[in-house]
Design a protein around this motif. Structure first.
Motif, PDB file in Angstrom:
ATOM      1  N   ALA A  93       0.924  -1.231  -0.057  1.00 58.38           N
ATOM      2  CA  ALA A  93      -0.047  -0.023  -0.045  1.00 58.38           C
ATOM      3  C   ALA A  93       0.866   1.302   0.086  1.00 58.38           C
ATOM      4  CB  ALA A  93      -0.771   0.009   1.227  1.00 58.38           C
ATOM      5  N   LEU A  94       1.875   1.245   0.848  1.00 52.81           N
ATOM      6  CA  LEU A  94       2.702   2.334   0.912  1.00 52.81           C
ATOM      7  C   LEU A  94       3.173   2.524  -0.462  1.00 52.81           C
ATOM      8  CD1 LEU A  94       3.747   4.719   2.818  1.00 52.81           C
ATOM      9  CD2 LEU A  94       5.776   2.937   3.830  1.00 52.81           C
ATOM     10  N   GLU A  95       3.974   1.549  -0.878  1.00 56.22           N
ATOM     11  CA  GLU A  95       4.845   1.794  -2.230  1.00 56.22           C
ATOM     12  C   GLU A  95       3.782   2.306  -3.472  1.00 56.22           C
ATOM     13  OE1 GLU A  95       8.024  -1.965  -1.476  1.00 56.22           O
ATOM     14  OE2 GLU A  95       6.126  -2.324  -2.660  1.00 56.22           O
ATOM     15  N   ASN A  96       2.667   1.860  -3.513  1.00 54.79           N
ATOM     16  CA  ASN A  96       1.630   2.247  -4.371  1.00 54.79           C
ATOM     17  C   ASN A  96       1.426   3.861  -4.044  1.00 54.79           C
ATOM     18  OD1 ASN A  96      -0.396   0.613  -6.193  1.00 54.79           O
ATOM     19  ND2 ASN A  96       0.204  -0.736  -4.525  1.00 54.79           N
ATOM     20  N   LEU A  97       1.359   4.263  -2.934  1.00 58.24           N
ATOM     21  CA  LEU A  97       1.019   5.526  -2.641  1.00 58.24           C
ATOM     22  C   LEU A  97       2.299   6.289  -3.011  1.00 58.24           C
ATOM     23  CD1 LEU A  97      -1.142   5.993   0.501  1.00 58.24           C
ATOM     24  CD2 LEU A  97      -2.004   6.113  -1.988  1.00 58.24           C
ATOM     25  N   ALA A  98       3.371   5.881  -2.580  1.00 59.74           N
ATOM     26  CA  ALA A  98       4.856   6.612  -2.927  1.00 59.74           C
ATOM     27  C   ALA A  98       5.259   6.493  -4.320  1.00 59.74           C
ATOM     28  CB  ALA A  98       5.915   5.862  -2.147  1.00 59.74           C
ATOM     29  N   PHE A  99       4.631   5.781  -5.298  1.00 65.91           N
ATOM     30  CA  PHE A  99       4.823   5.577  -6.479  1.00 65.91           C
ATOM     31  C   PHE A  99       3.922   6.818  -7.146  1.00 65.91           C
ATOM     32  CE2 PHE A  99       2.955   4.542 -10.883  1.00 65.91           C
ATOM     33  CZ  PHE A  99       4.447   4.263 -11.409  1.00 65.91           C
ATOM     34  N   PHE A 100       2.851   6.891  -6.813  1.00 69.29           N
ATOM     35  CA  PHE A 100       1.880   8.019  -7.413  1.00 69.29           C
ATOM     36  C   PHE A 100       2.438   9.445  -7.021  1.00 69.29           C
ATOM     37  CE2 PHE A 100      -0.682   4.233  -8.399  1.00 69.29           C
ATOM     38  CZ  PHE A 100      -0.950   4.361  -9.682  1.00 69.29           C
ATOM     39  N   LYS A 101       2.757   9.366  -5.866  1.00 71.01           N
ATOM     40  CA  LYS A 101       3.326  10.761  -5.100  1.00 71.01           C
ATOM     41  C   LYS A 101       4.397  11.585  -5.924  1.00 71.01           C
ATOM     42  CE  LYS A 101       5.825  12.225  -1.005  1.00 71.01           C
ATOM     43  NZ  LYS A 101       6.261  11.999   0.210  1.00 71.01           N
ATOM     44  N   ASN A 102       5.211  10.646  -6.663  1.00 67.46           N
ATOM     45  CA  ASN A 102       6.380  11.153  -7.427  1.00 67.46           C
ATOM     46  C   ASN A 102       5.898  12.185  -8.540  1.00 67.46           C
ATOM     47  OD1 ASN A 102       8.898  10.384  -6.105  1.00 67.46           O
ATOM     48  ND2 ASN A 102       7.897   8.394  -6.347  1.00 67.46           N
ATOM     49  N   PHE A 103       4.552  11.857  -8.936  1.00 67.30           N
ATOM     50  CA  PHE A 103       4.073  12.568 -10.152  1.00 67.30           C
ATOM     51  C   PHE A 103       3.338  13.754  -9.899  1.00 67.30           C
ATOM     52  CE2 PHE A 103       4.177   7.881 -11.282  1.00 67.30           C
ATOM     53  CZ  PHE A 103       5.494   8.030 -12.136  1.00 67.30           C
ATOM     54  N   TYR A 104       3.292  13.936  -8.757  1.00 73.00           N
ATOM     55  CA  TYR A 104       2.682  15.559  -8.417  1.00 73.00           C
ATOM     56  C   TYR A 104       3.851  16.396  -7.644  1.00 73.00           C
ATOM     57  CZ  TYR A 104      -1.663  12.741  -8.701  1.00 73.00           C
ATOM     58  OH  TYR A 104      -2.502  12.044  -9.145  1.00 73.00           O
ATOM     59  N   ALA A 105       3.323  17.716  -7.836  1.00 70.10           N
ATOM     60  CA  ALA A 105       4.046  18.795  -7.377  1.00 70.10           C
ATOM     61  C   ALA A 105       4.130  18.797  -6.002  1.00 70.10           C
ATOM     62  CB  ALA A 105       3.629  20.194  -8.095  1.00 70.10           C
ATOM     63  N   LYS A 106       2.904  18.672  -5.301  1.00 67.55           N
ATOM     64  CA  LYS A 106       2.731  19.041  -3.951  1.00 67.55           C
ATOM     65  C   LYS A 106       2.092  17.681  -3.537  1.00 67.55           C
ATOM     66  CE  LYS A 106      -1.163  21.420  -2.817  1.00 67.55           C
ATOM     67  NZ  LYS A 106      -2.222  22.493  -2.732  1.00 67.55           N
TER      68      LYS A 106
END
Lengths: 281, 237
Positions: A93-106
């Motif tokens: 779950a954490l890796e999923n969120l961490a992955f998508f997090k990298n594509f946003y500015a904030k």
């Protein structure tokens, strides 16, 4: 914040229009609910607004700008929670969120988000081992990972048990209190009533009614009370208007013969059936 | 750059957490060892094998190259199966960024694998420059196979069947070496035909530039057509 005018949409190779000239607008900080049965056009409308479907006619604007004119920056402004789980099953779950997090500015801290929906202890578990409810909660928090101004939530409480459903609804209300604009689709009338400032009933691609849940209830309610008498256990209906002067009612009340009194206000379910002639399946 | 690192990191995690994909990742190493040590042993036992060293290396080169195409197509297929492609479409970057990075990744690794096979296989040697040219064409089989599987297979089971089918199609042009006359050009619409011809020209001092340019053009046309199908069926739905 969101304006839709005379919106029409037809899927390629379909004979009928999925959306037929609908109009509505959603103000900043409002929770707006689209209620309707499966295939009524709820998700289609949302997909037009977040650009997964193109080729519509009419106007569909976000912040005054036609959605077709928005570039990829639209997705910094809006968040999307899909109806069905969609995650990398081999990642945690954490890796999923961490992955998508990298594509946003904030972004927000993924662990805090998981904690909000009770998934902190499962943060390092593979999503493939999650139940549907857990995947849905992960879907939900991913939709506002980047702290968007507008949130589109498609059936946000689908597949959730009552406890987690309440957790999700409380978070939605909390997001509203922070000024977020939220557009929900659901066929859970109870959720709509608890969450939405305004709701629209949509059937066969057309909006049949639109107002606040309270106003809809007032407009369509039967102004009466149903009284259950203690000894006979019989029920009798009294009109609300003039109830204070109704001798039969007052006599029973003074004689302490009344077991219960219920106002006969309509539920959103009843109003939906009344207005659209359809049930929410 | 941060996004590319994220993608590489996530894809590698997914590969190493899937037994099939991990085997496919290391399959080229096993193939190289096989060609390097087992084929010479077989040649000692059965000298007739020596007459076919060129064909064996051609075959091994294509098998090495398609493994990376298979891996990438399965990652995309899984994203399709699990509806992750929908999420990717609502990210503030183009979904083609994901696709492009993966195709470059698969092409580069396929080309590198094929280059190692050609140079370490030890049973036939096309020369260093020709190895580079051949590696480029072998590398392009990766996007070819990726687009076919990711576009047309509905799930991973179908994906495996497609992989076997495409592998067979890519091997078919080898039959052209057993056909006399212009009939051999019946296979020329399959891009691998030109790679095999380039290989053949390399070890026989033929016109490698001709086969390289024609091959590159055919690969370009076929991959562009497949990309348009992929876009139409996967992203424009």
């Amino acid at each position: 914040m969101i304006t839709v005018k005379d919106l029409n949409f037809q899927y390629p190779n379909a004979s009928n229009f999925a959306i037929k000239g609908i109009d509505f607008s959603i103000e900043k900080g409002e929770i707006f609910g689209f209620l309707g049965p499966s295939g009524s056009g709820k998700s289609t409308t949302q997909k037009i607004l977040f650009k997964l479907l193109t080729g519509y006619s009419g106007a569909a604007r976000i912040d005054g700008k036609e959605v077709s004119e928005w570039g990829k920056d639209l997705y910094e402004k809006i968040g999307v929670g899909f109806e069905l789980p969609n995650h990398y099953l081999k990642l945690t779950a954490l890796e999923n969120l961490a992955f998508f997090k990298n594509f946003y500015a904030k972004t927000q801290d993924p662990m805090d988000l998981l904690d909000m929906v009770g998934l902190k202890k499962d943060a390092n578990k593979k999503v493939g081992d999650f139940s549907k409810g857990m995947k849905m909660r992960l879907n939900f928090v991913r939709s506002f990972l980047h702290d968007p101004e507008i949130l589109f939530l498609d059936e946000p409480t689908s597949g959730l048990d009552p406890v987690n459903s309440k957790v999700v609804k409380d978070i939605i209300l909390d997001l509203k209190s922070k000024g977020k604009t939220i557009f929900i689709t659901t066929h859970q009338m109870y959720d709509a009533e608890k969450l939405c400032d305004r709701v629209a009933f949509i059937v066969d691609g057309e909006i049949k009614a639109m107002d606040s849940p309270e106003n809809l209830k007032i407009q369509h309610s039967n102004r009466s009370v149903e009284v259950l008498f203690r000894n006979s256990m019989e029920k009798e209906k009294f009109e609300l208007d003039g109830l204070g002067q109704n001798k039969v009612f007052l006599d029973k009340l003074q004689a302490n013969e009344i077991e219960t009194i219920h106002s006969k206000e309509a539920s959103l379910d009843d109003i939906f059936i009344q207005v659209t002639g359809k049930t929410l399946v | 750059m941060k996004k590319i690192v994220t993608l590489i990191h996530t894809d590698l995690r997914q590969i190493f957490r899937d037994k099939t994909l991990t085997v496919f990742l290391f399959a080229p190493v096993i193939l190289i060892v096989f060609v390097r040590f087992f084929v010479p042993y077989m040649t000692d036992q059965y000298p007739i094998v020596g007459d076919h060293h060129g064909m064996i290396l051609m075959f091994a080169g294509i098998q090495t190259a398609i493994m990376f195409g298979f891996i990438i197509s399965f990652i995309i297929l899984e994203e399709k199966d699990e509806n992750v492609l929908q999420v990717i479409r609502v990210l503030p970057i183009s979904p083609f960024y994901f696709i492009l990075y993966r195709l470059i990744f698969a092409t580069a690794f396929s080309a590198f694998g094929a280059f190692l096979m050609l140079n370490l296989g030890g049973i036939a040697y096309p020369g260093l420059l020709n190895s580079f040219l051949l590696s480029i064409q072998y590398g392009l089989t990766a996007p070819f196979i990726t687009f076919i599987i990711a576009t047309f297979a509905k799930n991973k089971v179908e994906g495996m069947a497609f992989f076997k089918g495409v592998d067979l199609v890519l091997l078919l042009p080898m039959l052209s070496f057993f056909i006399v006359g212009n009939m051999k050009y019946i296979f020329s619409i399959i891009p691998a035909f030109w790679t095999y011809r380039l290989f053949h020209a390399s070890i026989n001092n033929g016109n490698t530039a001709f086969y390289f340019i024609i091959g590159l053009t055919i690969y370009g046309i076929v991959i562009s057509a497949l990309f348009l199908q992929f876009k139409k069926r996967i992203f424009d739905r």
